[in-house]
Design a protein around this motif. Structure first.
Motif, PDB file in Angstrom:
ATOM      1  N   TRP A  63       0.812  -1.221   0.000  1.00 55.56           N
ATOM      2  CA  TRP A  63       0.000   0.000   0.000  1.00 55.56           C
ATOM      3  C   TRP A  63       0.846   1.273   0.000  1.00 55.56           C
ATOM      4  O   TRP A  63       0.394   2.319  -0.480  1.00 55.56           O
ATOM      5  CB  TRP A  63      -0.917   0.016   1.232  1.00 55.56           C
ATOM      6  CG  TRP A  63      -1.913  -1.097   1.242  1.00 55.56           C
ATOM      7  CD1 TRP A  63      -2.361  -1.807   0.166  1.00 55.56           C
ATOM      8  CD2 TRP A  63      -2.605  -1.626   2.382  1.00 55.56           C
ATOM      9  NE1 TRP A  63      -3.275  -2.745   0.554  1.00 55.56           N
ATOM     10  CE2 TRP A  63      -3.456  -2.669   1.907  1.00 55.56           C
ATOM     11  CE3 TRP A  63      -2.597  -1.334   3.724  1.00 55.56           C
ATOM     12  CZ2 TRP A  63      -4.287  -3.414   2.747  1.00 55.56           C
ATOM     13  CZ3 TRP A  63      -3.418  -2.070   4.568  1.00 55.56           C
ATOM     14  CH2 TRP A  63      -4.252  -3.092   4.088  1.00 55.56           C
ATOM     15  N   LEU A  64       2.052   1.192   0.557  1.00 51.54           N
ATOM     16  CA  LEU A  64       2.888   2.387   0.709  1.00 51.54           C
ATOM     17  C   LEU A  64       3.943   2.514  -0.381  1.00 51.54           C
ATOM     18  O   LEU A  64       4.845   3.335  -0.259  1.00 51.54           O
ATOM     19  CB  LEU A  64       3.582   2.362   2.080  1.00 51.54           C
ATOM     20  CG  LEU A  64       2.650   2.394   3.294  1.00 51.54           C
ATOM     21  CD1 LEU A  64       3.452   2.252   4.580  1.00 51.54           C
ATOM     22  CD2 LEU A  64       1.841   3.691   3.315  1.00 51.54           C
TER      23      LEU A  64
ATOM     24  N   GLY B 101       7.340   6.444   3.515  1.00 56.34           N
ATOM     25  CA  GLY B 101       6.686   5.303   4.134  1.00 56.34           C
ATOM     26  C   GLY B 101       7.218   3.987   3.611  1.00 56.34           C
ATOM     27  O   GLY B 101       7.382   3.025   4.369  1.00 56.34           O
ATOM     28  N   CYS B 102       7.509   3.935   2.315  1.00 48.30           N
ATOM     29  CA  CYS B 102       8.056   2.720   1.716  1.00 48.30           C
ATOM     30  C   CYS B 102       9.432   2.409   2.301  1.00 48.30           C
ATOM     31  O   CYS B 102       9.755   1.242   2.569  1.00 48.30           O
ATOM     32  CB  CYS B 102       8.140   2.883   0.206  1.00 48.30           C
ATOM     33  SG  CYS B 102       8.620   1.394  -0.678  1.00 48.30           S
TER      34      CYS B 102
ATOM     35  N   CYS C 118       8.716  -2.280  -1.620  1.00 44.79           N
ATOM     36  CA  CYS C 118       9.296  -1.728  -0.393  1.00 44.79           C
ATOM     37  C   CYS C 118      10.210  -2.764   0.240  1.00 44.79           C
ATOM     38  O   CYS C 118       9.828  -3.483   1.178  1.00 44.79           O
ATOM     39  CB  CYS C 118       8.185  -1.304   0.585  1.00 44.79           C
ATOM     40  SG  CYS C 118       7.093  -0.037  -0.062  1.00 44.79           S
ATOM     41  N   TRP C 119      11.396  -2.850  -0.293  1.00 42.25           N
ATOM     42  CA  TRP C 119      12.372  -3.823   0.168  1.00 42.25           C
ATOM     43  C   TRP C 119      13.758  -3.288  -0.157  1.00 42.25           C
ATOM     44  O   TRP C 119      13.914  -2.148  -0.595  1.00 42.25           O
ATOM     45  CB  TRP C 119      12.101  -5.178  -0.473  1.00 42.25           C
ATOM     46  CG  TRP C 119      12.996  -6.307  -0.059  1.00 42.25           C
ATOM     47  CD1 TRP C 119      13.738  -7.098  -0.865  1.00 42.25           C
ATOM     48  CD2 TRP C 119      13.245  -6.784   1.272  1.00 42.25           C
ATOM     49  NE1 TRP C 119      14.435  -8.040  -0.150  1.00 42.25           N
ATOM     50  CE2 TRP C 119      14.151  -7.860   1.174  1.00 42.25           C
ATOM     51  CE3 TRP C 119      12.806  -6.391   2.530  1.00 42.25           C
ATOM     52  CZ2 TRP C 119      14.615  -8.556   2.294  1.00 42.25           C
ATOM     53  CZ3 TRP C 119      13.266  -7.075   3.635  1.00 42.25           C
ATOM     54  CH2 TRP C 119      14.153  -8.137   3.519  1.00 42.25           C
TER      55      TRP C 119
ATOM     56  N   GLY D 151      13.848   0.560  -0.466  1.00 40.94           N
ATOM     57  CA  GLY D 151      12.659   0.988  -1.181  1.00 40.94           C
ATOM     58  C   GLY D 151      12.927   1.338  -2.623  1.00 40.94           C
ATOM     59  O   GLY D 151      14.045   1.719  -3.004  1.00 40.94           O
ATOM     60  N   SER D 152      11.878   1.202  -3.428  1.00 40.17           N
ATOM     61  CA  SER D 152      11.942   1.540  -4.848  1.00 40.17           C
ATOM     62  C   SER D 152      10.525   1.801  -5.338  1.00 40.17           C
ATOM     63  O   SER D 152       9.559   1.524  -4.614  1.00 40.17           O
ATOM     64  CB  SER D 152      12.588   0.390  -5.641  1.00 40.17           C
ATOM     65  OG  SER D 152      11.723  -0.718  -5.686  1.00 40.17           O
ATOM     66  N   PRO D 153      10.346   2.311  -6.555  1.00 43.87           N
ATOM     67  CA  PRO D 153       8.983   2.515  -7.068  1.00 43.87           C
ATOM     68  C   PRO D 153       8.204   1.232  -7.274  1.00 43.87           C
ATOM     69  O   PRO D 153       6.983   1.277  -7.462  1.00 43.87           O
ATOM     70  CB  PRO D 153       9.233   3.222  -8.414  1.00 43.87           C
ATOM     71  CG  PRO D 153      10.567   3.859  -8.269  1.00 43.87           C
ATOM     72  CD  PRO D 153      11.360   2.921  -7.423  1.00 43.87           C
TER      73      PRO D 153
END
Length: 259
Positions: free
Chosen positions: A27-28, A34-35, A111-112, A106-108
């Protein structure tokens, strides 16, 4: 509450929080800050789950080791420090490198951790080392357990074999062996292991809870509880039926007197 059960509960909590963060990551993904936060939390929680499995493996080995001491409060404190502190050191180092631009959370897309090298060094390498340690402990436990069962001739050989198989499956469920399918999934021509890994990894907490919480005693208590409830309901319905019939009889008698 014994020490082993406390560690199991801690592992369950960590796994639940890991899956919650995984769901929140979907979701983020459109919110960079947030990601990034969710990616850091996932990194810490998944590593903590493996350190918890490693600690449980060590505790189980000490339990089956006849020359070990079982009541060691300082050892228990070190165990919790190991579970919660070791991944914190790794994640803190990665966060520091992320702030300086040498690491990316994070990336587009997800979220990792971003980048194969970053994932390999900060996550896959510690996980592989911990799994190797768990395999060693598992082998030692199986050896000690086999020796103990061989000396106890209270059951038939067939029953012993069944009991050993059940114990081995229970032990393997808490040592993170399901993640071996995830490592195999990265090998070319073995991508079908990804489906196996997704199923096993998402159900890891369920398998652990089922293996160590569901036994004959628990099933017996549930069966007795269901029977007692059914008996209570039937008795209550019988009393209500008798009461209603009594009221009807009294009503008929009163009507006859009035006539």
């Amino acid at each position: 509450m014994n020490e082993h059960f406390k560690l199991m509960v801690l592992l369950w909590v960590i796994l639940i929080m890991s899956h919650v963060c995984f769901l929140l990551g979907g979701w983020l993904v459109w919110y960079p800050v947030g990601c990034t936060v969710i990616a850091v939390c996932q990194h810490y929680l998944w590593l903590s789950s493996f350190f918890a499995m490693s600690a449980i493996s060590y505790k189980l080995f000490k339990t089956f080791d006849s020359i070990s001491t079982h009541n060691d409060s300082h050892g228990n404190l070190k165990c919790y420090t190991y579970i919660l502190g070791s991944p914190a050191v790794i994640v803190a180092s990665c966060v520091a490198m992320h702030l300086t631009g040498f690491f990316q959370y994070g990336s587009p897309s997800f979220c990792w951790i971003t980048g194969s090298l970053n994932i390999g060094v900060s996550f896959a390498l510690p996980v592989a080392v911990l799994l190797l340690i768990n395999i060693v402990f598992f082998g030692m436990i199986v050896k000690s357990l086999g020796q103990s069962m061989d000396t106890a001739a209270s059951a038939t050989s067939r029953y012993n074999l069944k009991q050993r198989l059940i114990l081995h499956v229970k032990l393997s469920s808490v040592m993170g062996f399901t993640w071996l399918s995830g490592l195999l999934a990265n090998i070319p021509h073995l991508t079908f292991f990804r489906y196996i890994f997704l199923f096993l990894a998402s159900s890891n907490g369920f398998f652990v809870a089922f293996a160590f919480s569901v036994n004959r005693r628990i099933l017996g208590l549930l069966r007795d509880s269901i029977r007692s409830r059914n008996t209570g309901k039937s008795a209550q319905q019988k009393q209500l039926a008798e009461a209603s019939s009594t009221v009807k009889i009294k009503g008929r008698k009163s009507d006859e007197k009035n006539v």
